[in-house]
Design an enzyme around this catalytic site. Structure first.
Site, PDB file in Angstrom:
ATOM      1  N   SER A  79     -81.583 -69.215 -57.978  1.00 26.11           N
ATOM      2  CA  SER A  79     -81.518 -68.548 -59.289  1.00 26.11           C
ATOM      3  C   SER A  79     -82.416 -69.240 -60.299  1.00 26.11           C
ATOM      4  CB  SER A  79     -80.074 -68.493 -59.788  1.00 26.11           C
ATOM      5  OG  SER A  79     -79.600 -69.763 -60.180  1.00 26.11           O
TER       6      SER A  79
ATOM      7  N   MET B 281     -81.557 -79.386 -52.040  1.00 25.75           N
ATOM      8  CA  MET B 281     -80.422 -80.261 -51.770  1.00 25.75           C
ATOM      9  C   MET B 281     -80.729 -81.365 -50.768  1.00 25.75           C
ATOM     10  SD  MET B 281     -78.519 -79.037 -53.960  1.00 25.75           S
ATOM     11  CE  MET B 281     -76.885 -79.696 -53.752  1.00 25.75           C
ATOM     12  N   ARG B 282     -81.992 -81.783 -50.665  1.00 27.07           N
ATOM     13  CA  ARG B 282     -82.319 -82.926 -49.810  1.00 27.07           C
ATOM     14  C   ARG B 282     -82.824 -84.064 -50.691  1.00 27.07           C
ATOM     15  NH1 ARG B 282     -79.691 -82.859 -45.661  1.00 27.07           N
ATOM     16  NH2 ARG B 282     -81.083 -84.339 -44.643  1.00 27.07           N
TER      17      ARG B 282
ATOM     18  N   ASN C 205     -87.057 -81.836 -61.890  1.00 26.78           N
ATOM     19  CA  ASN C 205     -85.800 -81.433 -61.253  1.00 26.78           C
ATOM     20  C   ASN C 205     -84.835 -80.996 -62.333  1.00 26.78           C
ATOM     21  OD1 ASN C 205     -83.800 -81.170 -59.132  1.00 26.78           O
ATOM     22  ND2 ASN C 205     -82.841 -83.033 -59.951  1.00 26.78           N
TER      23      ASN C 205
ATOM     24  N   HIS D  68     -80.754 -80.865 -63.055  1.00 26.04           N
ATOM     25  CA  HIS D  68     -79.494 -81.435 -62.567  1.00 26.04           C
ATOM     26  C   HIS D  68     -78.365 -80.933 -63.470  1.00 26.04           C
ATOM     27  CE1 HIS D  68     -76.797 -84.343 -60.726  1.00 26.04           C
ATOM     28  NE2 HIS D  68     -76.382 -84.652 -61.925  1.00 26.04           N
TER      29      HIS D  68
ATOM     30  N   LEU E 111     -82.295 -91.612 -57.597  1.00 23.28           N
ATOM     31  CA  LEU E 111     -81.673 -90.280 -57.614  1.00 23.28           C
ATOM     32  C   LEU E 111     -81.216 -89.908 -59.032  1.00 23.28           C
ATOM     33  CD1 LEU E 111     -80.689 -87.892 -55.781  1.00 23.28           C
ATOM     34  CD2 LEU E 111     -78.451 -89.011 -55.821  1.00 23.28           C
TER      35      LEU E 111
HETATM   36  C1  GRF Z   1     -77.263 -75.279 -59.463  1.00 21.68           C
HETATM   37  O1  GRF Z   1     -75.955 -75.788 -59.676  1.00 21.68           O
HETATM   38  C2  GRF Z   1     -78.257 -76.233 -60.060  1.00 21.68           C
HETATM   39  O2  GRF Z   1     -77.678 -76.967 -61.118  1.00 21.68           O
HETATM   40  C3  GRF Z   1     -78.574 -77.174 -58.951  1.00 21.68           C
HETATM   41  O3  GRF Z   1     -78.527 -76.373 -57.775  1.00 21.68           O
HETATM   42  C4  GRF Z   1     -77.550 -75.323 -57.970  1.00 21.68           C
HETATM   43  C5  GRF Z   1     -78.052 -74.008 -57.427  1.00 21.68           C
HETATM   44  O4  GRF Z   1     -79.225 -73.668 -58.104  1.00 21.68           O
HETATM   45  N1  GRF Z   1     -79.860 -77.764 -59.180  1.00 21.68           N
HETATM   46  P1  GRF Z   1     -80.060 -72.312 -57.709  1.00 21.68           P
HETATM   47  O5  GRF Z   1     -79.183 -71.129 -58.084  1.00 21.68           O
HETATM   48  O6  GRF Z   1     -80.296 -72.347 -56.195  1.00 21.68           O
HETATM   49  O7  GRF Z   1     -81.304 -72.393 -58.526  1.00 21.68           O
END
Ligand code: GRF
Length: 194
Positions: A12, A89-90, A106, A108, A143
């Site tokens: 998103s 997510m890595r 990034n 967060h 991180l």
């Molecule tokens: C969100 O919670 C964002 O804060 C984190 O990843 C999650 C999903 O983000 N960075 P997205 O909808 O895949 O951009």
């Protein structure tokens, strides 16, 4: 400026960034990269005609350097100037991050330096905080720790759950990240607080 966006899930934030990179914006999206072939963000990017690269991390096991060498090879085909991590997510090692110092962003879901790491919404609620939010920062090997480029703040309401709070934060992520990238791509690193 040529922007690579890294996603792992629905993307998103990627969609908000792409939607804003139009008109006189100094940047354009050139590739969407994911560690997950099934990421909704990859399907969406393909539908938009944006180049995509999937580098599944699983075959590399614990060999992060090998995974990151594959990421570098995938990126080289698109010659990006800026990397935007957006729900990626890595954890990336210093070996990958250092050459991108000052050019990797990034988002967060907390008001850094509070709540680095995961489960930030539940942690803020359990701490009894009145406010929460999101942060866009330059990525460093540590991180969730680099210089802050922008923050957006939301209230935590008494009846909030992690889900209701994360939804409120995500709305602000979609405002903050595009606004920060727009000024960053134009060479403005002045901090933006929404
Ligand atoms: C969100 O919670 C964002 O804060 C984190 O990843 C999650 C999903 O983000 N960075 P997205 O909808 O895949 O951009």
């Amino acid at each position: 400026k040529r922007v690579a966006i890294f996603v792992s899930g629905g993307g998103s934030n990627m969609r908000a960034l792409v939607a804003d990179m139009v008109g006189d914006h100094a940047a354009r999206p050139v590739v969407v990269v994911s560690n997950n072939a099934g990421a909704g963000g990859i399907a969406w990017a393909e539908a938009q005609g944006i180049a995509t690269e999937v580098v599944d991390h699983r075959p590399y096991g614990e060999d992060r350097a090998a995974f990151e060498a594959a990421l570098d090879a995938a990126l080289a085909r698109h010659a990006p100037d800026i990397i935007c991590l957006a729900g990626f997510m890595r954890v990336l090692t210093a070996g990958f991050v250092s050459p991108w110092a000052g050019r990797m962003l990034n988002i967060h879901p907390s008001l850094l330096p509070q709540y680095r790491g995961l489960h930030t919404h539940r942690r803020a609620i359990e701490a009894g905080d009145a406010t929460h939010g999101c942060t866009v920062h330059l990525v460093t090997p540590e991180l969730d720790d680099g210089p802050v480029l922008g923050q957006a703040t939301v209230p935590i309401l008494p009846e909030d759950t992690a889900d209701t709070l994360s939804a409120r934060v995500l709305e602000q992520e979609h405002r903050l990240y595009p606004a920060v990238l727009r000024r960053f791509a134009a060479g403005n690193t002045q901090r933006l607080d929404l």
